[in-house]
Design an enzyme around this catalytic site. Structure first.
Site, PDB file in Angstrom:
ATOM      1  CD  GLU A  96      41.680  65.159  15.833  1.00 36.24           C
ATOM      2  OE1 GLU A  96      41.497  66.191  15.187  1.00 36.24           O
ATOM      3  OE2 GLU A  96      42.802  64.793  16.208  1.00 36.24           O
ATOM      4  CB  CYS A 109      43.912  55.140  13.965  1.00 36.89           C
ATOM      5  SG  CYS A 109      44.992  55.712  15.260  1.00 36.89           S
ATOM      6  CB  CYS A 116      46.851  61.702  26.328  1.00 35.62           C
ATOM      7  SG  CYS A 116      47.806  60.323  27.027  1.00 35.62           S
ATOM      8  CB  CYS A 120      54.824  61.416  25.244  1.00 39.30           C
ATOM      9  SG  CYS A 120      54.276  59.920  26.067  1.00 39.30           S
ATOM     10  CB  CYS A 123      52.640  62.960  21.949  1.00 34.63           C
ATOM     11  SG  CYS A 123      50.930  62.536  21.586  1.00 34.63           S
ATOM     12  N   GLY A 166      44.897  59.386  23.517  1.00 36.74           N
ATOM     13  CA  GLY A 166      44.745  58.766  24.831  1.00 36.74           C
ATOM     14  C   GLY A 166      45.576  57.521  25.042  1.00 36.74           C
ATOM     15  CB  SER A 221      54.973  54.034  22.863  1.00 35.61           C
ATOM     16  OG  SER A 221      53.819  53.923  22.079  1.00 35.61           O
ATOM     17  CG  LEU A 222      61.707  50.941  23.444  1.00 33.29           C
ATOM     18  CD1 LEU A 222      61.615  50.473  24.878  1.00 33.29           C
ATOM     19  CD2 LEU A 222      62.445  49.893  22.584  1.00 33.29           C
ATOM     20  CG  ASN A 223      58.562  56.363  21.573  1.00 31.31           C
ATOM     21  OD1 ASN A 223      58.580  55.847  20.456  1.00 31.31           O
ATOM     22  ND2 ASN A 223      57.467  56.769  22.141  1.00 31.31           N
ATOM     23  CG  ASN A 297      54.181  62.278  11.904  1.00 36.05           C
ATOM     24  OD1 ASN A 297      54.599  62.228  10.753  1.00 36.05           O
ATOM     25  ND2 ASN A 297      53.623  61.249  12.510  1.00 36.05           N
ATOM     26  CB  CYS A 340      52.094  58.435  14.714  1.00 34.83           C
ATOM     27  SG  CYS A 340      51.853  56.839  14.028  1.00 34.83           S
TER      28      CYS A 340
HETATM   29  N1  SAH Z   1      49.001  56.386  24.102  1.00 35.75           N
HETATM   30  C1  SAH Z   1      49.336  55.264  23.330  1.00 35.75           C
HETATM   31  C2  SAH Z   1      48.649  55.224  21.980  1.00 35.75           C
HETATM   32  C3  SAH Z   1      48.517  56.514  21.234  1.00 35.75           C
HETATM   33  S1  SAH Z   1      50.020  57.237  20.654  1.00 35.75           S
HETATM   34  C4  SAH Z   1      50.845  55.174  23.166  1.00 35.75           C
HETATM   35  O1  SAH Z   1      51.547  56.130  23.519  1.00 35.75           O
HETATM   36  O2  SAH Z   1      51.330  54.124  22.726  1.00 35.75           O
HETATM   37  C5  SAH Z   1      50.381  56.190  19.251  1.00 35.75           C
HETATM   38  C6  SAH Z   1      51.827  56.254  18.785  1.00 35.75           C
HETATM   39  O3  SAH Z   1      52.130  57.540  18.230  1.00 35.75           O
HETATM   40  C7  SAH Z   1      52.839  56.005  19.887  1.00 35.75           C
HETATM   41  O4  SAH Z   1      53.722  54.957  19.525  1.00 35.75           O
HETATM   42  C8  SAH Z   1      53.607  57.304  19.970  1.00 35.75           C
HETATM   43  O5  SAH Z   1      54.948  57.073  20.360  1.00 35.75           O
HETATM   44  C9  SAH Z   1      53.478  57.848  18.561  1.00 35.75           C
HETATM   45  N2  SAH Z   1      53.678  59.296  18.447  1.00 35.75           N
HETATM   46  C10 SAH Z   1      53.300  60.240  19.333  1.00 35.75           C
HETATM   47  N3  SAH Z   1      53.666  61.471  18.884  1.00 35.75           N
HETATM   48  C11 SAH Z   1      54.294  61.285  17.705  1.00 35.75           C
HETATM   49  C12 SAH Z   1      54.861  62.184  16.743  1.00 35.75           C
HETATM   50  N4  SAH Z   1      54.860  63.507  16.919  1.00 35.75           N
HETATM   51  N5  SAH Z   1      55.416  61.640  15.621  1.00 35.75           N
HETATM   52  C13 SAH Z   1      55.374  60.292  15.410  1.00 35.75           C
HETATM   53  N6  SAH Z   1      54.817  59.418  16.266  1.00 35.75           N
HETATM   54  C14 SAH Z   1      54.285  59.897  17.413  1.00 35.75           C
HETATM   55 FE1  SF4 Z   2      49.491  59.979  25.462  1.00 35.88          FE
HETATM   56 FE2  SF4 Z   2      50.463  58.168  23.718  1.00 35.88          FE
HETATM   57 FE3  SF4 Z   2      50.675  60.826  23.224  1.00 35.88          FE
HETATM   58 FE4  SF4 Z   2      52.132  59.706  25.147  1.00 35.88          FE
HETATM   59  S1  SF4 Z   2      52.277  59.266  22.940  1.00 35.88           S
HETATM   60  S2  SF4 Z   2      50.990  61.635  25.318  1.00 35.88           S
HETATM   61  S3  SF4 Z   2      50.730  58.185  25.956  1.00 35.88           S
HETATM   62  S4  SF4 Z   2      48.784  59.653  23.354  1.00 35.88           S
END
Ligand code: SAH
Ligand code: SF4
Length: 360
Positions: A96, A109, A116, A120, A123, A166, A221-223, A297, A340
């Site tokens: 996508e 994007c 991936c 996480c 995600c 990814g 992506s600190l989170n 999300n 995201c």
């Molecule tokens: N793999 C890379 C890039 C793709 S994810 C990474 O992890 O940085 C892009 C962004 O989407 C990341 O910052 C991730 O933390 C965020 N993300 C993933 N799942 C999400 C969700 N359910 N709601 C909001 N942001 C999310």
């Molecule tokens: Fe992969 Fe980024 Fe999703 Fe983590 S947040 S599973 S690194 S796509």
């Protein structure tokens, strides 16, 4: 005997490889450079239309090569104007790409992998697992296919973010190969400062990127605000702990006026307390950094819930009071699952449907 000749795709070849193609067909190397310009700068689609090349060369090229973009299998348009494209690649792989128009510019994007492996917990892409890495041609192809579908002229302002499916730093060689063609003035001519790679924190590859003069902007992506909290959300934190990640961030060379971006998805009741904001501010103290706060999300497959707006605002205030610029990034395309972390090939079973008015 009419066995179908399978032709090679020119998209993804760099300047030297195209020079090699020209030479293999008995032409001078500069003919390959003309091909490079036609493919990437002008985004030509048809070898027969390359009138700067003689007829015989065009015919020879067309016999062995083609200009192939990923096939658009589905297009889901959001009420906010963004669109999620489901693209079909070789070997039946689907990925996508998200199109986000703004007044002055367009952001695409991009995906770097099909699925991936990083896993996480918040995600949706993680639920797919990793199918495979994308090639540079498939990364370039996302931009070319969406630009064609949206009739984006070659000179308009494009921003690229590797925030789709990814982990780009786990496919760094192909991502960088694509970036060299994106940024080449004879290629897509997109400046490095308009390209951002987002990473979950693959520390050794961050160090590789730090040594590369072609490095794009970096988002991390600190989170989470502590080691155990981050390990719970992002198991990769066991391999590359927050302490190592923050050290790599501090050592990352920045250009004048460049900032590191830290992304922080706010999960209600999990990482959105005042104490989390204070710990994030401590982690980032003294760094040239900003924080993008991303509302979670949600989806029924995952156990988290979004933070209420007042928590988002309080979190933002606690950071800005501590001199850390923080922005709330409302994800676009939520209604079409393009926001995201939502990219999970939803709609793949409906590939014949071309939904113009939103589709879930
Ligand atoms: N793999 C890379 C890039 C793709 S994810 C990474 O992890 O940085 C892009 C962004 O989407 C990341 O910052 C991730 O933390 C965020 N993300 C993933 N799942 C999400 C969700 N359910 N709601 C909001 N942001 C999310
Ligand atoms: Fe992969 Fe980024 Fe999703 Fe983590 S947040 S599973 S690194 S796509």
């Amino acid at each position: 005997m009419n066995a179908r000749i399978s032709r090679n795709n020119l998209v993804g070849l760099d300047r030297q490889e195209l020079e090699g193609v020209a030479q293999s067909l008995g032409k001078a190397p500069y003919r390959g450079r003309q091909l490079f310009h036609a493919l990437y700068r002008r985004r030509e689609r048809n070898l027969a239309a390359l009138t700067e090349l003689d007829t015989k060369f065009r015919a020879d090229l067309a016999a062995h090569y083609e200009i192939a973009y990923p096939e658009i299998q589905g297009e889901f348009t959001s009420q906010d104007g963004s669109a999620r494209y489901l693209l079909r690649l070789q070997q039946k792989t689907s990925i996508e790409t998200v199109y986000m128009p703004e007044e002055e510019r367009t952001t695409l994007c991009l995906s770097s992998q099909a699925g991936c492996a990083v896993d996480c917990r918040f995600c949706f892409t993680a639920l797919l697992g990793l199918e495979r890495n994308l090639s540079a041609g498939e990364i370039l192809g996302q931009v070319l296919a969406v630009a064609e579908a949206r009739r984006i002229p070659p000179d308009s302002r494009l921003n690229l973010v590797f925030m789709g499916m990814g982990e780009p730093l786990l496919n760094l060689a192909q991502v960088m190969r694509a970036i060299r063609i994106f940024t080449d003035p004879q290629g897509l001519s997109i400046p490095l400062r308009r390209i951002t790679i987002s990473t979950s924190g693959i520390v050794p590859r961050m160090r590789d990127l730090a040594c590369d003069p072609m490095r794009p902007k970096l988002a991390i992506s600190l989170n989470a605000s502590s080691e155990p909290q981050r390990t719970e959300l992002m198991p990769i934190n066991r391999k590359y702990p927050l302490s190592d990640l923050m050290r790599a961030c501090r050592e990352y060379p920045l250009r004048p006026r460049e900032l590191l971006t830290f992304e922080y998805v706010l999960l209600g009741g999990f990482n959105d307390a005042d104490a989390d904001a204070v710990r994030v501010a401590d982690l980032l103290r003294g760094m040239r950094a900003k924080v993008n706060l991303i509302p979670y999300n949600p989806g029924s497959e995952l156990p988290y819930r979004p933070s209420p707006l007042e928590r988002l605002l309080a979190f933002q205030r606690l950071l800005t009071e501590r001199s850390i610029p923080a922005y709330i990034r409302i994800s676009r395309g939520q209604d079409i699952r393009a926001a995201c972390g939502q990219l999970s090939l939803e709609g793949i079973r409906h590939s014949a449907i071309h939904a113009q008015d939103g589709f879930r």
